[in-house]
Each structure stands twice: as structure tokens, then as C-alpha cells.
Design an enzyme around this catalytic site. Structure first.
Site, PDB file in Angstrom:
ATOM      1  N   ASP A  67      39.733 -60.055  11.506  1.00 32.56           N
ATOM      2  CA  ASP A  67      38.318 -60.753  11.141  1.00 32.56           C
ATOM      3  C   ASP A  67      38.651 -61.139   9.966  1.00 32.56           C
ATOM      4  OD1 ASP A  67      36.017 -61.732  10.699  1.00 32.56           O
ATOM      5  OD2 ASP A  67      35.234 -59.641  11.406  1.00 32.56           O
ATOM      6  N   VAL A  68      38.675 -62.484   9.781  1.00 26.91           N
ATOM      7  CA  VAL A  68      38.964 -63.192   8.556  1.00 26.91           C
ATOM      8  C   VAL A  68      37.760 -63.323   7.749  1.00 26.91           C
ATOM      9  CG1 VAL A  68      40.943 -64.666   9.023  1.00 26.91           C
ATOM     10  CG2 VAL A  68      39.038 -65.619   9.364  1.00 26.91           C
ATOM     11  N   TYR A 160      26.639 -74.219   8.893  1.00 21.66           N
ATOM     12  CA  TYR A 160      28.069 -74.692   9.199  1.00 21.66           C
ATOM     13  C   TYR A 160      28.220 -75.844   8.260  1.00 21.66           C
ATOM     14  CZ  TYR A 160      31.878 -76.569  12.087  1.00 21.66           C
ATOM     15  OH  TYR A 160      32.990 -76.950  12.446  1.00 21.66           O
ATOM     16  N   THR A 195      38.192 -78.946  22.502  1.00 22.31           N
ATOM     17  CA  THR A 195      38.718 -77.499  22.431  1.00 22.31           C
ATOM     18  C   THR A 195      37.425 -76.607  23.126  1.00 22.31           C
ATOM     19  OG1 THR A 195      37.794 -76.971  20.245  1.00 22.31           O
ATOM     20  CG2 THR A 195      39.607 -78.171  20.118  1.00 22.31           C
TER      21      THR A 195
HETATM   22  N1  LIG Z   1      36.041 -78.542  18.023  1.00 18.70           N
HETATM   23  C1  LIG Z   1      35.517 -79.743  17.208  1.00 18.70           C
HETATM   24  O1  LIG Z   1      35.161 -80.878  17.566  1.00 18.70           O
HETATM   25  C2  LIG Z   1      35.685 -79.526  15.482  1.00 18.70           C
HETATM   26  C3  LIG Z   1      35.399 -80.537  15.119  1.00 18.70           C
HETATM   27  C4  LIG Z   1      35.352 -80.339  13.536  1.00 18.70           C
HETATM   28  C5  LIG Z   1      35.873 -79.096  13.025  1.00 18.70           C
HETATM   29  N2  LIG Z   1      36.323 -78.266  13.807  1.00 18.70           N
HETATM   30  C6  LIG Z   1      36.826 -76.990  13.187  1.00 18.70           C
HETATM   31  O2  LIG Z   1      38.151 -76.821  13.861  1.00 18.70           O
HETATM   32  C7  LIG Z   1      38.517 -75.373  13.509  1.00 18.70           C
HETATM   33  C8  LIG Z   1      39.095 -75.032  14.885  1.00 18.70           C
HETATM   34  O3  LIG Z   1      38.179 -75.172  15.732  1.00 18.70           O
HETATM   35  P1  LIG Z   1      38.482 -75.184  17.497  1.00 18.70           P
HETATM   36  O4  LIG Z   1      37.756 -76.366  17.952  1.00 18.70           O
HETATM   37  O5  LIG Z   1      39.880 -75.234  17.687  1.00 18.70           O
HETATM   38  O6  LIG Z   1      37.481 -73.803  17.872  1.00 18.70           O
HETATM   39  P2  LIG Z   1      37.956 -72.737  19.061  1.00 18.70           P
HETATM   40  O7  LIG Z   1      36.818 -71.999  19.277  1.00 18.70           O
HETATM   41  O8  LIG Z   1      38.690 -73.022  20.010  1.00 18.70           O
HETATM   42  O9  LIG Z   1      38.965 -72.017  17.806  1.00 18.70           O
HETATM   43  C9  LIG Z   1      38.441 -71.200  16.715  1.00 18.70           C
HETATM   44  C10 LIG Z   1      39.173 -69.825  16.707  1.00 18.70           C
HETATM   45  O10 LIG Z   1      38.657 -69.146  15.519  1.00 18.70           O
HETATM   46  C11 LIG Z   1      38.929 -67.713  15.775  1.00 18.70           C
HETATM   47  N3  LIG Z   1      37.825 -67.070  15.237  1.00 18.70           N
HETATM   48  C12 LIG Z   1      36.478 -67.020  15.155  1.00 18.70           C
HETATM   49  N4  LIG Z   1      36.061 -66.211  14.110  1.00 18.70           N
HETATM   50  C13 LIG Z   1      36.942 -65.362  13.721  1.00 18.70           C
HETATM   51  C14 LIG Z   1      37.123 -64.399  12.666  1.00 18.70           C
HETATM   52  N5  LIG Z   1      35.856 -63.937  12.223  1.00 18.70           N
HETATM   53  N6  LIG Z   1      38.067 -64.115  12.387  1.00 18.70           N
HETATM   54  C15 LIG Z   1      39.253 -64.662  13.006  1.00 18.70           C
HETATM   55  N7  LIG Z   1      39.439 -65.415  13.913  1.00 18.70           N
HETATM   56  C16 LIG Z   1      37.976 -66.053  14.171  1.00 18.70           C
HETATM   57  C17 LIG Z   1      38.257 -67.804  17.495  1.00 18.70           C
HETATM   58  O11 LIG Z   1      38.754 -66.530  18.025  1.00 18.70           O
HETATM   59  C18 LIG Z   1      39.028 -68.947  17.738  1.00 18.70           C
HETATM   60  O12 LIG Z   1      40.410 -68.644  18.137  1.00 18.70           O
HETATM   61  C19 LIG Z   1      37.347 -74.503  13.083  1.00 18.70           C
HETATM   62  O13 LIG Z   1      37.358 -74.235  12.007  1.00 18.70           O
HETATM   63  C20 LIG Z   1      36.122 -75.635  13.455  1.00 18.70           C
HETATM   64  O14 LIG Z   1      35.142 -75.427  12.480  1.00 18.70           O
HETATM   65  C21 LIG Z   1      36.180 -78.281  15.244  1.00 18.70           C
END
Ligand SMILES: NC(=O)c1ccc[n+]([C@@H]2O[C@H](COP(=O)([O-])OP(=O)(O)OC[C@H]3O[C@@H](n4cnc5c(N)ncnc54)[C@H](O)[C@@H]3O)[C@@H](O)[C@H]2O)c1
Length: 265
Positions: A67-68, A160, A195
């Protein structure tokens, strides 16, 4: 005409490098992990959930549940990476979560603290342990995933927005502090990636049409399109790039916010 230098199909920019990747079983994390492995890196993935990583583990791919948002767990995970692979060259902060859609009065204090701890705190907790290790080895690179939501405000995403903006400026500060240590620190701001995090968008047709209409390229991206930007910033090709924020958003941020004149006039 001079001889043509062949471009290698797989550049192997990370041969012998150890990458510590958070959120590595999620959409962007898994895509980025695959790109690093294809270019010769060994990857230490940490995530709250294993998802489908168990079947992919190998000599070059290790998974640890973590848990980061917990500073102690972050410190232990970095030490575990160094114990397992012997070093740590690249830190990729990718774990994140949006949280409930609400304004500030509607946001419970505990939820706000959790979202800041995960999206922003984790970058601090991991960097404070990973950077000294990189310095000991002669340098390294940190790339953190913020968002276009870190560059401006959204409706209903207060925590966020605050956290992702914090990631950008924390990274600038770390870039200044550690430039002469050989540690580069950069940020990638994705726009809409397809995603698991954004899967719900498609279930709301009006909102989804609105979303796509606001993106000049008219689509969301495959997370690998963002992963490639992450790899570039982490690689030696970006040797003079530190403290920067690379926006990968299909043109979203190029808009001024004015109405789409060409649609109405
Ligand atoms: N999907 C989008 O459109 C989008 C857009 C801009 C930014 N982002 C950012 O990109 C990054 C990746 O997002 P994604 O779209 O792959 O989402 P995702 O939900 O597919 O992946 C996020 C991952 O973070 C992990 N996670 C969550 N809480 C955690 C914790 N406390 N400790 C460890 N791991 C944890 C989850 O288990 C998951 O595997 C994130 O930082 C998100 O904010 C996503």
C-alpha cells in the site's frame, strides 16, 4: 550518400537497469511494465492488488503487494527491491485513484487525507528512500504520473486535483535538489487513457460524447501511448531533461476552453 545507420527494432535502452514501478498491475502500470521488460529492464512491481501478474512473473519481473499510501510500507518495499535485484535505477510512481466526485464541503476529511496520501504522499515516501540509493549508485531517474487534472481544476475532483498538482511541483523541487547528484525527476500528465480507472466513462453516453468532443484527436489513448513517454523520460535519451512535465493528452490542453466554433459557425 553516407551509410544508413540501422534503427534497432528493440532499442534495449534499459538493459541491466532495475525499475521500481508502483500501480504496476493497473492499466498504465501494466502497459509500462511490458515496455520496460521489452527493453531489457528488470521490474519490481508494487501494487495493492496482484490482478493477473502472477502468471507473468519471471527472473526479470517481481511483484510485491504494497500500500503506497503507507510510508513504512514504501520504505520496506524499496529496501526489498534493492535486496532482490541488487540496485534501483528508475522509480516510476504510477499508483493512483480519483476518489468520490464531490466538492470540498462534501468531501470527508478522512477520504481527502487518503487521496492525498496515495496520489501525492506515495511519491514523497518512495522518493525519500529511492533517491539516496540512486545517488549511492551514481544517479538515476524518477518519473511520476500526474494528470491533466494536475494542471487545472475539474468539477468534483478537488482532492485529486490538489494531489496531482502537488506531484508536479514536488517533482520540480526534487529535480532542483538532485540535479547535481545525477538524479533526474520528471512528470507525465496523461489525458484520457482507456484503462480500468476510466472504464465507467463509456457507460455514460452523454458524458462520454462530451469527453471525446473535448479532445482534438477525438479519442482516448492506449496506455502504451503514455508508457512510451514515461520510458523516454526514464532513459538516457532524456539526459538533459529534468523538472519537466510532459503532457500526453491528444491535444486536450491545447484548447483555450472557448466553444468549439467550427461546430456551430
Ligand atoms: N485512466 C486515465 O484516464 C488517467 C488519466 C490521467 C492520469 N491517470 C493516472 O494514471 C495512473 C494510472 O492509472 P490507470 O488509469 O492505469 O488506473 P488503474 O486503476 O488501472 O491503475 C491504478 C493502479 O494503482 C493501484 N493502487 C491504487 N491504490 C493503491 C495503493 N494504495 N497502493 C498501491 N497501489 C495502489 C491499483 O491497484 C491499480 O493497479 C494513476 O496515477 C492515475 O491517476 C489516469
Amino acid at each position: 550518400m553516407g551509410s544508413i545507420v540501422p534503427v534497432p527494432i528493440t532499442p534495449q535502452r534499459f538493459a541491466g537497469k532495475i525499475v521500481f514501478l508502483t500501480g504496476g498491475t493497473g492499466g498504465l502500470g501494466a502497459a509500462t511494465c511490458e515496455l520496460f521488460l521489452a527493453e531489457g529492464a528488470s521490474v519490481f512491481v508494487v501494487d495493492l492488488h496482484a490482478h493477473d501478474i502472477a502468471s507473468k512473473l519471471s527472473k526479470t519481473l517481481h511483484f510485491q503487494k504494497c500500500d503506497v499510501s503507507d510510508p513504512v510500507a514504501c520504505e520496506e518495499a524499496v529496501r526489498a527491491c534493492v535486496a532482490h535485484f541488487g540496485r534501483l535505477d528508475v522509480l516510476i510512481n504510477c499508483a493512483g485513484r480519483v476518489g468520490p466526485v464531490t466538492d470540498v464541503p462534501g468531501m470527508p476529511v478522512e477520504e481527502f487525507q487518503k487521496l492525498i496520501g496515495l496520489n501525492l504522499g506515495s511519491v514523497f515516501y518512495l522518493s525519500r528512500v529511492a533517491i539516496p540509493q540512486m545517488i549511492k549508485q551514481g544517479g538515476g531517474a524518477v518519473v511520476s504520473i500526474a494528470s491533466t487534472s494536475g494542471l487545472a481544476g475539474d468539477y468534483g475532483l478537488c482532492a485529486y486535483n490538489a494531489a496531482k498538482a502537488g506531484v508536479i511541483n514536488l517533482s520540480r523541487a526534487m529535480a532542483c535538489d538532485h540535479a547535481k547528484d545525477g538524479v533526474r525527476v520528471n512528470v507525465v500528465c496523461p489525458g484520457y487513457m482507456i484503462t480500468p480507472m476510466s472504464a465507467a466513462f463509456e457507460t455514460q453516453p452523454d458524458m462520454y460524447a462530451d469527453l471525446l468532443d473535448g479532445i482534438p484527436q477525438g479519442r482516448g489513448c492506449d496506455p502504451k501511448e503514455v508508457g512510451r513517454a514515461v520510458l523516454w523520460l526514464a532513459s538516457d535519451e532524456a539526459s538533459f531533461t529534468t523538472g519537466t512535465t510532459l503532457v500526453v493528452d491528444g491535444g486536450w490542453g491545447a484548447r483555450s476552453g472557448a466553444p468549439k466554433f467550427t461546430k456551430y459557425m
